[in-house]
Write a protein that holds these residues in place. Structure first.
Motif, PDB file in Angstrom:
ATOM      1  N   ASP A  32      36.126  41.866  43.130  1.00 33.90           N
ATOM      2  CA  ASP A  32      36.396  43.054  42.319  1.00 33.90           C
ATOM      3  C   ASP A  32      37.796  43.045  41.721  1.00 33.90           C
ATOM      4  N   HIS A  33      38.457  41.892  41.767  1.00 30.03           N
ATOM      5  CA  HIS A  33      39.845  41.829  41.321  1.00 30.03           C
ATOM      6  C   HIS A  33      40.157  40.471  40.700  1.00 30.03           C
ATOM      7  N   VAL A  34      41.324  40.386  40.074  1.00 27.89           N
ATOM      8  CA  VAL A  34      41.855  39.125  39.561  1.00 27.89           C
ATOM      9  C   VAL A  34      43.274  38.996  40.101  1.00 27.89           C
ATOM     10  N   GLY A  35      43.538  37.936  40.834  1.00 31.02           N
ATOM     11  CA  GLY A  35      44.863  37.774  41.429  1.00 31.02           C
ATOM     12  C   GLY A  35      45.184  38.926  42.370  1.00 31.02           C
ATOM     13  N   GLU A  36      46.304  39.597  42.075  1.00 29.15           N
ATOM     14  CA  GLU A  36      46.757  40.723  42.908  1.00 29.15           C
ATOM     15  C   GLU A  36      46.439  42.071  42.251  1.00 29.15           C
ATOM     16  N   SER A  37      45.503  42.097  41.338  1.00 34.34           N
ATOM     17  CA  SER A  37      45.287  43.278  40.490  1.00 34.34           C
ATOM     18  C   SER A  37      44.835  44.532  41.239  1.00 34.34           C
ATOM     19  N   LEU A  42      36.119  50.449  37.064  1.00 34.85           N
ATOM     20  CA  LEU A  42      36.615  51.731  36.569  1.00 34.85           C
ATOM     21  C   LEU A  42      35.667  52.866  36.967  1.00 34.85           C
ATOM     22  N   THR A  43      36.220  54.030  37.254  1.00 39.74           N
ATOM     23  CA  THR A  43      35.385  55.197  37.524  1.00 39.74           C
ATOM     24  C   THR A  43      34.868  55.797  36.221  1.00 39.74           C
ATOM     25  N   ARG A  44      35.593  55.519  35.126  1.00 38.10           N
ATOM     26  CA  ARG A  44      35.196  55.931  33.770  1.00 38.10           C
ATOM     27  C   ARG A  44      36.046  55.128  32.797  1.00 38.10           C
ATOM     28  N   GLU A  45      35.668  55.128  31.532  1.00 39.50           N
ATOM     29  CA  GLU A  45      36.463  54.416  30.539  1.00 39.50           C
ATOM     30  C   GLU A  45      37.695  55.238  30.167  1.00 39.50           C
ATOM     31  N   PRO A  46      38.888  54.662  30.264  1.00 42.44           N
ATOM     32  CA  PRO A  46      40.089  55.395  29.870  1.00 42.44           C
ATOM     33  C   PRO A  46      40.162  55.551  28.349  1.00 42.44           C
ATOM     34  N   SER A  47      40.766  56.622  27.903  1.00 39.08           N
ATOM     35  CA  SER A  47      40.958  56.833  26.457  1.00 39.08           C
ATOM     36  C   SER A  47      42.097  55.949  25.976  1.00 39.08           C
ATOM     37  N   PHE A  68      43.482  41.759  25.932  1.00 37.83           N
ATOM     38  CA  PHE A  68      42.375  42.697  26.125  1.00 37.83           C
ATOM     39  C   PHE A  68      41.263  41.958  26.861  1.00 37.83           C
ATOM     40  N   CYS A  69      41.261  42.140  28.179  1.00 33.13           N
ATOM     41  CA  CYS A  69      40.291  41.468  29.041  1.00 33.13           C
ATOM     42  C   CYS A  69      40.383  42.070  30.421  1.00 33.13           C
ATOM     43  N   GLY A  70      39.289  42.650  30.883  1.00 32.56           N
ATOM     44  CA  GLY A  70      39.249  43.195  32.230  1.00 32.56           C
ATOM     45  C   GLY A  70      37.904  42.887  32.841  1.00 32.56           C
ATOM     46  N   PHE A  71      37.333  43.855  33.522  1.00 35.45           N
ATOM     47  CA  PHE A  71      36.012  43.673  34.111  1.00 35.45           C
ATOM     48  C   PHE A  71      34.939  44.190  33.171  1.00 35.45           C
ATOM     49  N   GLY A  72      34.938  43.673  31.954  1.00 40.01           N
ATOM     50  CA  GLY A  72      33.971  44.073  30.944  1.00 40.01           C
ATOM     51  C   GLY A  72      34.289  43.409  29.626  1.00 40.01           C
ATOM     52  N   GLU A  73      33.444  43.609  28.652  1.00 40.86           N
ATOM     53  CA  GLU A  73      33.611  43.049  27.311  1.00 40.86           C
ATOM     54  C   GLU A  73      34.450  44.019  26.476  1.00 40.86           C
TER      55      GLU A  73
END
Length: 200
Positions: A32-37, A42-47, A68-73
């Motif tokens: 559920d993470h990358v490195g030490e992230s 996310l509980t919801r998409e941030p604005s 721009f790269c996280g746990f999603g496209e």
């Protein structure tokens, strides 16, 4: 929620957990993470405004790129991404990169590459394999068989508007012969080819 996180010398933006693919090699399946992230779910998409306010918590000068790269496209949150990219350019004058599966045109129902002009310095697209059938086996896109051709077309469009377009495959997922074929595809498009390490 973890919205911004560090990887090496770059600052990554985790905007959405939505993705049209279920790649067999995706690290989301095992962690559920990358490195030490910390957890990137996310509980919801941030604005866009929430994301922009997070930058004040970091010393932006020390990063080479904003990615721009996280746990999603990231193109699943296209408008917010473009808004934040504009903010990053205006406020920090930093290089920006999108790591994408290349299906943003299908996700958004239009050609989004022209919107990157002047805002995005690098687009890194997951090529994954040189043929459509194998691509579908690896990527398992919800858009089905048209996904491979759509990804290639997206790359061709990005070359028109973005200074640096890179297409990638994951080490150990395809043969050396397939890697040579991928290189030919990239050369024909005008994109750079990169083999990235597999991360478990």
């Amino acid at each position: 929620m973890i919205i911004l996180y560090e990887v090496y010398n770059n600052l990554y933006v985790n905007m959405t957990n939505k993705c049209p693919c279920a790649c067999t090699f995706c690290l989301r399946q095992s962690k559920d993470h990358v490195g030490e992230s910390g957890s990137l779910w996310l509980t919801r998409e941030p604005s866009a405004e929430e994301i922009k306010s997070e930058f004040a918590k970091f010393d932006i000068d020390k990063y080479e790129e904003i990615v721009f790269c996280g746990f999603g496209e990231p193109t699943e949150a296209l408008e917010a991404m473009l808004d934040v990219a504009k903010f990053v350019k205006k406020t920090y004058n930093k290089k920006t990169r999108i790591n994408t599966n290349g299906l943003g045109n299908l996700v958004n129902g239009k050609n989004i590459a022209p919107l990157f002009s002047g805002l995005i310095d690098t687009v890194s697209i997951s090529l994954n394999t040189p043929n459509a059938e194998r691509y579908h086996e690896l990527v398992r896109s919800k858009f089905g068989d048209k996904s491979f051709d759509a990804m290639i077309e997206f790359a061709k469009e990005c070359v028109k508007y973005v200074p640096n377009v890179v297409m990638t495959t994951v080490d150990t997922t395809i043969t050396k012969e397939e890697e040579k074929e991928c290189k030919k595809i990239c050369d024909s498009i005008g994109a750079k080819y990169r083999i990235r390490p597999w991360e478990d």
